[in-house]
Scaffold this motif. Structure first.
Motif, PDB file in Angstrom:
ATOM      1  N   ASP A   1       1.075  -1.391   0.146  1.00 25.45           N
ATOM      2  CA  ASP A   1       0.023  -0.097  -0.313  1.00 25.45           C
ATOM      3  C   ASP A   1       1.054   1.375  -0.004  1.00 25.45           C
ATOM      4  OD1 ASP A   1      -2.858  -1.183   0.267  1.00 25.45           O
ATOM      5  OD2 ASP A   1      -1.831  -1.874   2.043  1.00 25.45           O
ATOM      6  N   LEU A   2       0.489   2.283  -0.931  1.00 23.73           N
ATOM      7  CA  LEU A   2       1.341   3.343  -0.854  1.00 23.73           C
ATOM      8  C   LEU A   2       0.508   4.248   0.144  1.00 23.73           C
ATOM      9  CD1 LEU A   2       3.311   5.597  -2.131  1.00 23.73           C
ATOM     10  CD2 LEU A   2       1.535   6.111  -3.737  1.00 23.73           C
ATOM     11  N   VAL A   3       1.500   4.471   1.269  1.00 24.40           N
ATOM     12  CA  VAL A   3       0.885   5.210   2.438  1.00 24.40           C
ATOM     13  C   VAL A   3       0.996   6.529   2.560  1.00 24.40           C
ATOM     14  CG1 VAL A   3       0.391   3.128   3.967  1.00 24.40           C
ATOM     15  CG2 VAL A   3       2.900   4.389   3.794  1.00 24.40           C
ATOM     16  N   GLN A   4       2.030   7.053   1.817  1.00 22.79           N
ATOM     17  CA  GLN A   4       2.565   8.473   1.848  1.00 22.79           C
ATOM     18  C   GLN A   4       3.592   9.051   0.804  1.00 22.79           C
ATOM     19  OE1 GLN A   4       4.945   9.304   5.449  1.00 22.79           O
ATOM     20  NE2 GLN A   4       4.176  11.312   5.362  1.00 22.79           N
ATOM     21  N   ILE A   5       3.198  10.253   0.370  1.00 24.21           N
ATOM     22  CA  ILE A   5       3.811  11.066  -0.796  1.00 24.21           C
ATOM     23  C   ILE A   5       4.223  12.200  -0.128  1.00 24.21           C
ATOM     24  CG2 ILE A   5       4.309  11.850  -3.115  1.00 24.21           C
ATOM     25  CD1 ILE A   5       1.884  10.065  -3.806  1.00 24.21           C
ATOM     26  N   GLU A   6       5.566  12.672   0.189  1.00 25.70           N
ATOM     27  CA  GLU A   6       5.995  13.816   0.589  1.00 25.70           C
ATOM     28  C   GLU A   6       7.262  14.540  -0.212  1.00 25.70           C
ATOM     29  OE1 GLU A   6       6.469  13.151   4.788  1.00 25.70           O
ATOM     30  OE2 GLU A   6       8.521  12.567   4.396  1.00 25.70           O
ATOM     31  N   GLY A   7       7.183  15.693   0.240  1.00 25.34           N
ATOM     32  CA  GLY A   7       8.594  16.406  -0.430  1.00 25.34           C
ATOM     33  C   GLY A   7       8.037  17.223  -1.711  1.00 25.34           C
ATOM     34  N   ALA A   8       8.943  18.005  -2.269  1.00 23.96           N
ATOM     35  CA  ALA A   8       8.825  18.800  -3.253  1.00 23.96           C
ATOM     36  C   ALA A   8       8.376  18.053  -4.504  1.00 23.96           C
ATOM     37  CB  ALA A   8      10.002  19.509  -3.679  1.00 23.96           C
ATOM     38  N   VAL A   9       7.499  18.391  -5.679  1.00 27.96           N
ATOM     39  CA  VAL A   9       7.127  18.005  -6.710  1.00 27.96           C
ATOM     40  C   VAL A   9       8.314  17.182  -7.434  1.00 27.96           C
ATOM     41  CG1 VAL A   9       5.960  18.367  -8.934  1.00 27.96           C
ATOM     42  CG2 VAL A   9       5.110  19.458  -7.022  1.00 27.96           C
ATOM     43  N   HIS A  10       9.468  17.874  -7.677  1.00 27.55           N
ATOM     44  CA  HIS A  10      10.680  17.656  -8.439  1.00 27.55           C
ATOM     45  C   HIS A  10      11.491  16.747  -7.452  1.00 27.55           C
ATOM     46  CE1 HIS A  10      12.395  20.910  -6.000  1.00 27.55           C
ATOM     47  NE2 HIS A  10      13.380  20.255  -6.118  1.00 27.55           N
ATOM     48  N   GLU A  11      11.167  16.247  -6.102  1.00 27.89           N
ATOM     49  CA  GLU A  11      11.722  15.456  -5.229  1.00 27.89           C
ATOM     50  C   GLU A  11      11.073  14.754  -4.439  1.00 27.89           C
ATOM     51  OE1 GLU A  11      16.332  15.944  -3.083  1.00 27.89           O
ATOM     52  OE2 GLU A  11      15.268  17.626  -3.083  1.00 27.89           O
ATOM     53  N   PRO A  12      10.057  14.094  -4.688  1.00 24.19           N
ATOM     54  CA  PRO A  12       9.339  13.172  -3.671  1.00 24.19           C
ATOM     55  C   PRO A  12       9.879  12.284  -3.193  1.00 24.19           C
ATOM     56  CG  PRO A  12       8.638  12.724  -5.999  1.00 24.19           C
ATOM     57  CD  PRO A  12       9.593  13.577  -6.236  1.00 24.19           C
ATOM     58  N   THR A  13       9.214  11.827  -1.877  1.00 23.70           N
ATOM     59  CA  THR A  13       9.665  10.550  -1.225  1.00 23.70           C
ATOM     60  C   THR A  13       8.209   9.962  -1.281  1.00 23.70           C
ATOM     61  OG1 THR A  13      11.420  11.837  -0.210  1.00 23.70           O
ATOM     62  CG2 THR A  13      10.732   9.835   0.800  1.00 23.70           C
TER      63      THR A  13
END
Length: 176
Positions: free
Chosen positions: A48-60
């Motif tokens: 399960d993808l639980v989180q996307i964080e960070g800037a658009v050009h450098e997501p985590t």
């Protein structure tokens, strides 16, 4: 969850009930090893993808993988890196349970080499150096860097490239 046509979800057959031999596991990714060990026992690792964080050009990205009562998470600069990181983390938990005698009744034997398996998506580069360079140029009001292919060689499935990075038409760096 990733689409079913993800090559990491393909399972192969494994001979015997003792898991994967050291020679066979050396060529596997954490995701494929986990899949093979459990699918033939009627269990499928759930991602399960639980989180996307960070800037658009450098997501985590952060993925959670669950098998029975075992849960682990992993992070990466791409969904695939995060998924492989989660698979490696749960393999380590499963080996810990196995070595301490706390493995579940249906748990396959996890080979010791499982923790040494590397994801093919892990390039060893932390962060996003291209994005950092782009931001640096913008902050100094310079034009964005340009990247020119200088040389390529090797077989089609294992190409090697040499790239020139040029800033303001006068600062050049070459990388392979």
């Amino acid at each position: 969850s990733l689409p079913d046509d993800d090559p990491d979800k393909q399972s192969g057959s494994i001979d015997g009930d003792e898991g994967v031999s050291a020679g066979a596991s050396a060529a596997k990714t954490p995701v494929s090893l986990l899949q093979e060990l459990y699918v033939r026992r009627g269990q499928t690792p759930k991602y399960d993808l639980v989180q996307i964080e960070g800037a658009v050009h450098e997501p985590t990205f952060k993925y959670r993988v669950t098998i029975g009562e075992f849960v682990a998470t992993g992070c990466g600069q791409s969904k695939k890196k995060a998924k492989h990181s989660a698979a490696k983390a749960i393999l380590e938990k499963l080996i810990g349970a196995q070595n301490s005698g706390k493995a579940g009744a249906g748990q396959p034997t996890i080979p010791d080499l499982a923790t040494e398996i590397l994801s093919p998506y892990d390039d060893g580069i932390q962060g996003n150096p291209v994005g950092v360079l782009q931001e640096m140029c913008m902050s100094r009001r310079w034009p964005p860097p340009t990247y020119d292919l200088n040389h390529e060689e090797g077989l089609p499935h294992e190409r090697s490239f040499t790239i020139h990075c040029i800033i303001e038409g006068k600062h050049t760096e070459t990388g392979a």
